[in-house]
Every structure is written in structure tokens, then in C-alpha cells.
Design an enzyme around this catalytic site. Structure first.
Site, PDB file in Angstrom:
ATOM      1  N   GLN A 221      27.328  35.385  32.523  1.00 53.42           N
ATOM      2  CA  GLN A 221      27.616  37.060  31.759  1.00 53.42           C
ATOM      3  C   GLN A 221      27.064  37.056  30.645  1.00 53.42           C
ATOM      4  O   GLN A 221      26.792  38.416  30.292  1.00 53.42           O
ATOM      5  CB  GLN A 221      28.929  37.834  31.457  1.00 53.42           C
ATOM      6  CG  GLN A 221      29.479  38.149  32.899  1.00 53.42           C
ATOM      7  CD  GLN A 221      29.444  39.005  34.228  1.00 53.42           C
ATOM      8  OE1 GLN A 221      27.837  40.184  33.534  1.00 53.42           O
ATOM      9  NE2 GLN A 221      29.078  39.122  35.166  1.00 53.42           N
ATOM     10  N   CYS A 383      36.573  39.222  41.960  1.00 54.72           N
ATOM     11  CA  CYS A 383      36.545  38.040  41.914  1.00 54.72           C
ATOM     12  C   CYS A 383      36.960  37.345  40.404  1.00 54.72           C
ATOM     13  O   CYS A 383      37.072  36.317  40.031  1.00 54.72           O
ATOM     14  CB  CYS A 383      34.721  36.923  41.560  1.00 54.72           C
ATOM     15  SG  CYS A 383      34.079  37.501  43.460  1.00 54.72           S
TER      16      CYS A 383
HETATM   17  N1  7TS Z   1      30.301  33.587  36.218  1.00 51.59           N
HETATM   18  C1  7TS Z   1      30.721  35.573  36.272  1.00 51.59           C
HETATM   19  C2  7TS Z   1      30.790  35.562  35.137  1.00 51.59           C
HETATM   20  C3  7TS Z   1      30.697  36.146  37.153  1.00 51.59           C
HETATM   21  O1  7TS Z   1      30.737  37.317  36.610  1.00 51.59           O
HETATM   22  C4  7TS Z   1      29.758  35.495  38.764  1.00 51.59           C
HETATM   23  C5  7TS Z   1      29.907  37.334  39.429  1.00 51.59           C
HETATM   24  C6  7TS Z   1      29.900  34.339  38.609  1.00 51.59           C
HETATM   25  C7  7TS Z   1      30.014  32.994  38.222  1.00 51.59           C
HETATM   26  C8  7TS Z   1      29.112  34.067  39.858  1.00 51.59           C
HETATM   27  O2  7TS Z   1      27.673  34.361  40.017  1.00 51.59           O
HETATM   28  P1  7TS Z   1      27.013  34.167  41.140  1.00 51.59           P
HETATM   29  O3  7TS Z   1      25.484  34.954  40.833  1.00 51.59           O
HETATM   30  O4  7TS Z   1      26.956  32.752  41.356  1.00 51.59           O
HETATM   31  O5  7TS Z   1      27.491  34.869  42.561  1.00 51.59           O
HETATM   32  N2  7TS Z   1      29.715  38.083  39.009  1.00 51.59           N
HETATM   33  C9  7TS Z   1      29.901  38.737  39.539  1.00 51.59           C
HETATM   34  C10 7TS Z   1      30.697  39.918  39.545  1.00 51.59           C
HETATM   35  O6  7TS Z   1      31.904  40.661  38.146  1.00 51.59           O
HETATM   36  N3  7TS Z   1      30.576  40.884  40.536  1.00 51.59           N
HETATM   37  O7  7TS Z   1      29.778  40.338  40.897  1.00 51.59           O
HETATM   38  C11 7TS Z   1      29.570  39.391  41.436  1.00 51.59           C
END
Ligand code: 7TS
Length: 425
Positions: A221, A383
Site C-alpha cells: 500500500q 484480510c
Molecule cells: N499487504 C497489504 C498491506 C495489502 O493491502 C495487500 C492486499 C496485500 C499485502 C496482498 O497483496 P496481493 O497483491 O498479494 O493480494 N490488500 C487488499 C485489500 O486491502 N483488499 O484486497 C486486497
């Protein structure tokens, strides 16, 4: 017809577009100009989940598949050379974007989640022994929690968590106390996907290194939303996802300190990650290929390269300033809605995320009624279930902003929330 309905039904004029360098960026994102139902234009407030994609990224993907599509690193023909050059050039762009010392320290994975699992399964398995401690925080996304829980149960490790204060920041005194346990790894999210809290990771890394811990920053993020300089942070590992930063889904990034990456065993075995193979043995390839087994996400990397160019051209400081303006305005306007609580409302260093509850109304109902008016928000625990538990709630509705959102979008959100209140009395 009450005032709210009138407001909702008038054609939304973008009186205050998202300007960068004097140019409005909304037209760059084709999805933003669609209607979700006849006469109901989309207001996309779910960029923390995934961002929309600018035309230039879509065109890059299209051109890659139309003209340059080939597998990389193994063909001696024009298309293979072009595809390889485009893939490796994307790696260079990503390295420059986060100021990594070398593109060899940029490993392409599938997403942030895979990047973190890679660290747990390679660095973690080799370096952690029963009784060793891992220090995380209570505001981690499940993808920086479950990989460590899995490893902890396999290796008999202890997990500690930096407490989150009622205001929604990390308890830094608590952090310093937990450091006395001498964790082997400190893994922290740079920005909470629920609270928007931007954590003081530079200070955390400095302190963690003081007790000899290896550090991991979950930058899923942060990298999309403000300038992140991995060399200045001195992070040992950093993970983020292409799809949250205007790039395609299916590509993630792992940055690693060179000596750590050199020492780590491979994550998965197969083609690309080897130099020489015999029936009973193999030698591993050089960095970063050692961690990229099989055909990688080629077009996705090339698309990510275009996204990085796009963001760099806008300027990450301007992106951050724009989002600051959005969240400041959003918090002011959300304050007007009676019975609405924003979690992390008072956090000083806060990115463009507003997670909230409305008294007596389930967040899923909030999201559903907003959707009826074309406003896309997310409802649930995002999550980050332990964080919601900490605040004594099971779910929030979350509006998250990105460079293409406008103050008008926030007005539409607030009008939609009045509609929610009208319906639920
Ligand atoms: N870390 C953070 C802080 C996140 O917000 C997310 C995904 C991930 C890790 C994982 O990312 P990915 O690309 O491997 O899925 N966050 C979110 C969310 O807030 N709503 O859907 C995905």
C-alpha cells in the site's frame, strides 16, 4: 424527491478533476468513464484492493501480445530477443522507481503474497530455528501473517506483535520492549490497508537492525501511493504488487538485500532458475533468475514497466499530495454523517483509506446500497481480521482513493451514505 436523491440523479459533472501537471488524468483510465447501470456512472473507491489501469498500460499489453510475444531468455530469434529486452527493461524501471542499488535485486513474483511466502520459505527455513522469534504487528494484512504462522508451526517459532493503539498507530514503546526479545525478523506493513496509517518504517528498521534482526517491509500500500526509497529505508526485504500501482494483475515484486538473496536457497525448482542440470543435481542460476522458476509473467512485467513510467511522469510526490487532499476532504465530509465512525480518524500520517462503520447498519448493506448508486467500496475485514478484532468489530466499509479520484467522488460517496441512512431510517 429529497435533496439527496436530486443530488444523486443529476449528471455528475467533474468540476474538480484530478489534475497533474495541468492535465486531468481521469481520461487516462477507460474504466472510470463507464456507467455501472444505465445513467449510473462509476465512482471507483476500491483502489486499495486493486487500481484501475491507464490506457498506456492497456496499449502496452496489447502491443506486446500483438507484436513481441515470445518466451524469454531462451530463444535466438527476434521476438524472443525483443520480449527478453522488454521484460528486463521493466526490471530496471522497477529498480529505479524504488531506488534499488541493482535490478538484480528485483525478483518478479506473482504478487505481494508470493513475495512474502518466498522469504518465509527460503530465508526463513534456512535461518530460523526452534524458539526464534518473529516480530510483526497487529495491523498486518493476512499475507504478512499466515506465511509466518505456517513457518512458526513447522519450526516451533514464536510470533510477537507490535500493539496497535486505540488511535490506530503502532505503539512504538511496545515495539521497543518487544525488541528486547531479540527477534530474528521484523516484518511490518508500510501502510495499513484498513487504517491508512503510514508506519515509521525507517525508524523501525533502524531499531530492528540494532538487535540484529532482518527486516521486511510490506509495501503493497505504499509504493503505489508515495515515493519509497528502499536504499534510504535500508530494508532487507520489500514486497509489493503490480496490480495496485496501475499495472496488470499477476505480477509482484520482491526486493532483497544482495547478500541475503545470494545465500537463500531457491523457492521453486524448474526451468530458468538453473544453470546446469544433471539427473540428480543442478546448479542455481544467478540473481534474480534463481527465484524465477518457469515462464514468468512476461507481458505483466512489461505492463508494469509502463505503469512505472506513467507514475514517474506524474511524480510520486504529486500523487501523494493529491491523495492527502482527498483523504483530508473525505474525513471532513464523513464527519458530517451522524453515527459514522472512521477507524484511524486521528492518525496524522494517513494515506487515502477511510474504513468506517455506521451505527446500526451492517457494512455489507452500506456497500450494497452504495453500489446501487455506482459507488464501489469494499466491505468486510479486508484480510486484516486480527486488526478488526482489536477494535471489537467484525467488518468495516472501506473507501480507498488513488490518483484518479476527485473531490466530486467524495461528494458522491457522502450523498450515497445519506441515501443509506434514508433507507435504514
Ligand atoms: N499487504 C497489504 C498491506 C495489502 O493491502 C495487500 C492486499 C496485500 C499485502 C496482498 O497483496 P496481493 O497483491 O498479494 O493480494 N490488500 C487488499 C485489500 O486491502 N483488499 O484486497 C486486497
Amino acid at each position: 424527491m429529497n435533496q439527496t436523491q436530486e443530488a444523486l440523479e443529476r449528471k455528475v459533472k467533474r468540476d474538480r478533476p484530478a489534475y497533474f501537471n495541468g492535465q486531468s488524468v481521469e481520461e487516462d483510465f477507460p474504466a472510470l468513464s463507464r456507467e455501472v447501470r444505465p445513467g449510473v456512472p462509476l465512482v471507483y473507491l476500491d483502489s486499495a484492493a486493486t487500481s484501475q489501469k491507464p490506457e498506456v498500460v492497456l496499449e502496452t499489453l496489447d502491443t506486446f501480445y500483438r507484436k513481441h510475444n515470445a518466451n524469454i531468455h531462451r530463444g535466438i530469434h527476434v521476438l524472443a530477443e525483443e520480449a527478453t529486452a522488454a521484460y528486463e527493461s521493466a526490471r530496471e524501471k522497477v529498480a529505479a522507481f524504488i531506488n534499488a542499488p541493482s535490478s538484480e535485486q528485483i525478483v518478479f513474483t506473482g504478487n505481494t503474497t508470493e513475495s512474502i511466502n518466498l522469504i518465509a520459505q527460503t530465508w526463513g527455513r534456512v535461518n530460523l530455528k526452534p524458539g526464534d522469534r518473529i516480530l510483526l504487528s497487529e495491523m498486518e494484512h493476512h499475507s504478512n501473517l499466515i506465511p509466518w504462522q505456517l513457518l512458526a508451526s513447522e519450526r516451533d517459532l514464536e510470533l510477537d506483535f507490535i500493539p496497535v493503539t486505540p488511535q490506530g498507530t503502532l505503539d512504538m514503546d511496545g515495539f521497543k520492549k518487544l525488541l528486547q526479545n531479540e527477534p530474528k525478523l521484523v516484518g511490518i506493513t508500510h501502510m495499513s490497508n484498513v487504517l491508512g496509517t503510514i508506519n515509521p518504517v525507517k525508524e523501525i528498521i533502524r531499531e530492528a537492525k540494532g538487535v540484529g534482526a532482518v527486516t521486511l517491509v510490506d509495501a503493497a500500500q505504499s509504493v503505489p501511493h508515495f515515493a519509497v526509497d528502499v536504499s534510504s529505508l535500508k530494508a532487507d526485504f520489500m514486497a509489493f504488487s503490480g496490480h495496485k500501482m496501475c499495472g496488470p494483475s499477476g505480477i509482484g515484486i520482491l526486493y532483497g538485500r544482495r547478500d541475503l538473496l545470494e545465500e537463500m536457497p531457491p523457492f521453486m525448482g524448474g526451468g530458468e532458475m538453473i544453470k546446469k542440470v544433471e539427473l540428480r543435481s543442478f546448479t542455481v542460476n544467478d540473481l534474480p533468475h534463481k527465484f524465477e522458476a518457469g515462464t514468468p509473467p512476461i507481458a505483466e512485467a512489461v505492463g508494469l514497466g509502463a505503469a512505472v513510467d506513467y507514475l514517474s511522469e506524474l511524480g510520486m510526490d504529486d500523487v501523494a499530495a493529491h491523495e492527502k487532499e482527498l483523504i483530508t476532504y473525505a474525513l471532513d465530509r464523513l464527519d458530517e454523517v451522524e453515527g459514522l465512525t472512521v477507524f484511524g480518524r486521528e492518525v496524522e500520517k494517513k494515506g487515502g483509506v477511510a474504513s468506517f462503520t455506521m451505527e446500526g447498519i451492517h457494512p455489507h448493506d452500506v456497500a450494497q446500497i452504495l453500489d446501487h448508486h455506482g459507488i464501489a467500496v469494499r466491505a468486510g475485514h479486508h484480510c486484516a481480521q486480527p486488526l478488526h478484532d482489536k477494535f471489537g468489530i467484525s467488518a468495516t466499509a472501506r473507501a480507498s482513493f488513488y490518483l484518479y479520484n476527485t473531490l466530486d467522488d467524495i461528494d458522491r460517496l457522502v450523498e450515497g451514505l445519506y441515501q443509506v441512512k434514508d433507507i435504514f431510517g
